[in-house]
Design an enzyme around this catalytic site. Structure first.
Site, PDB file in Angstrom:
ATOM      1  N   CYS A   1       0.768  -0.982   0.044  1.00 16.07           N
ATOM      2  CA  CYS A   1      -0.057  -0.018   0.042  1.00 16.07           C
ATOM      3  C   CYS A   1       0.811   1.275  -0.082  1.00 16.07           C
ATOM      4  O   CYS A   1       1.416   1.510  -0.961  1.00 16.07           O
ATOM      5  CB  CYS A   1      -1.069  -0.055   1.197  1.00 16.07           C
ATOM      6  SG  CYS A   1      -2.219   1.328   0.927  1.00 16.07           S
TER       7      CYS A   1
ATOM      8  N   HIS B   1      -3.722  -5.172   0.139  1.00 15.86           N
ATOM      9  CA  HIS B   1      -3.473  -5.347   1.284  1.00 15.86           C
ATOM     10  C   HIS B   1      -3.437  -6.957   1.751  1.00 15.86           C
ATOM     11  O   HIS B   1      -4.391  -7.357   2.387  1.00 15.86           O
ATOM     12  CB  HIS B   1      -4.194  -4.806   2.580  1.00 15.86           C
ATOM     13  CG  HIS B   1      -3.914  -3.329   2.744  1.00 15.86           C
ATOM     14  ND1 HIS B   1      -2.889  -2.759   3.622  1.00 15.86           N
ATOM     15  CD2 HIS B   1      -4.390  -2.217   2.291  1.00 15.86           C
ATOM     16  CE1 HIS B   1      -3.178  -1.417   3.613  1.00 15.86           C
ATOM     17  NE2 HIS B   1      -3.782  -1.023   2.833  1.00 15.86           N
TER      18      HIS B   1
ATOM     19  N   GLU C   1      -1.746  -8.531   4.022  1.00 18.11           N
ATOM     20  CA  GLU C   1      -1.811  -8.916   5.519  1.00 18.11           C
ATOM     21  C   GLU C   1      -3.140  -8.989   5.942  1.00 18.11           C
ATOM     22  O   GLU C   1      -3.200  -9.704   6.981  1.00 18.11           O
ATOM     23  CB  GLU C   1      -0.991  -7.908   6.067  1.00 18.11           C
ATOM     24  CG  GLU C   1      -1.710  -6.497   6.480  1.00 18.11           C
ATOM     25  CD  GLU C   1      -1.785  -5.621   5.452  1.00 18.11           C
ATOM     26  OE1 GLU C   1      -1.617  -5.999   4.344  1.00 18.11           O
ATOM     27  OE2 GLU C   1      -2.553  -4.621   5.591  1.00 18.11           O
TER      28      GLU C   1
END
Ligand code: MN
Length: 244
Positions: free
Chosen positions: A110, A214, A216
């Site tokens: 990001c 993202h 994660e």
């Protein structure tokens, strides 16, 4: 059983309950630990500390956060520019240069892909909704784990091989994006509207992958793609560590 291998994770500073504190989303440290790495959160330090900050780690993760100061890429601030963090910009640009000098495996996420691109001489789209023609919606009220738009990945790229797909559907929580891609980077992923969603270092001397979404937040998802990305990062990080 492999030992956990340490990787550095960048963070921001923010005033919370009256004190300036270091902060990073736990999703990053969970995803990295789940992939077999030991995440070590770096404070925001002076740029001259960047090289020393990478001693003793086998990888670097540049995390999400504030908009990059457009002065860093010689642009004037757009009215929709969000919060900027000059100290974080300076430190992370120095981290990119230090990681490049030592060929340290680097995963940029990001804001991470944005500061990476700026550090290497590229520019950003400051506000997709107002600056891009016929954009997809990249920043909505949806869940952080919601897969909301497709991405087209360059076949055979490091990113495609890492994900195990050339057409993932990803989450999206960004109003800025990579603009002019830095001369040394390869653009390897785009959203249907043409917005850059991934870049990488084009040669084998540096494992560097940057994504605009993202992963994660998606490591525990039904689809394996984002877990695969962290697994590929772990594999190259482990390869760089000499076990005595
Ligand atoms: Mn997006």
């Amino acid at each position: 059983m492999h030992p956990l291998v340490p990787v550095a994770v960048t963070a921001t500073t923010e005033i919370i309950r009256g004190a300036l504190r270091l902060r990073v989303n736990v999703a990053y440290t969970q995803a990295l630990r789940a992939a077999g790495l030991l995440p070590l959160v770096l404070p925001v330090l002076d740029p001259e500390d960047a090289d020393a900050a990478l001693d003793g780690v086998a990888g670097l993760v540049l995390t999400g956060g504030e908009d990059v100061d457009p002065a860093r890429y010689r642009a004037t601030p757009h009215p929709k520019l969000g919060d900027v963090h000059a100290g974080r910009d300076a430190f992370e640009i120095a981290l990119v240069q230090a990681a490049r000098a030592r060929g340290l495996p680097t995963l940029a996420i990001c804001r991470g892909v944005q500061i990476l691109n700026v550090a290497l001489g590229g520019t950003l789209v400051q506000d997709i909704a107002t600056e891009w023609t016929n954009p997809n919606v990249h920043d909505g009220e949806w869940a952080r784990t919601a897969r909301v738009h497709e991405v087209e990945i360059t076949p055979g790229s490091r990113l495609a091989r890492a994900l195990g797909t050339e057409r993932p559907v990803v989450n999206s929580m960004h109003h800025q994006a990579v603009g002019t891609v830095a001369p040394s980077l390869a653009m390897v992923a785009r959203a249907p509207d043409g917005i850059v969603e991934g870049v990488e270092w084009p040669t084998d001397d540096w494992w560097l992958v940057g994504v605009q979404w993202h992963p994660e937040e998606l490591w525990a998802s039904d689809e394996p793609w984002d877990r695969n990305l962290f697994a590929a990062f772990t594999e190259v990080v482990r390869r760089g560590v000499t076990v005595s």
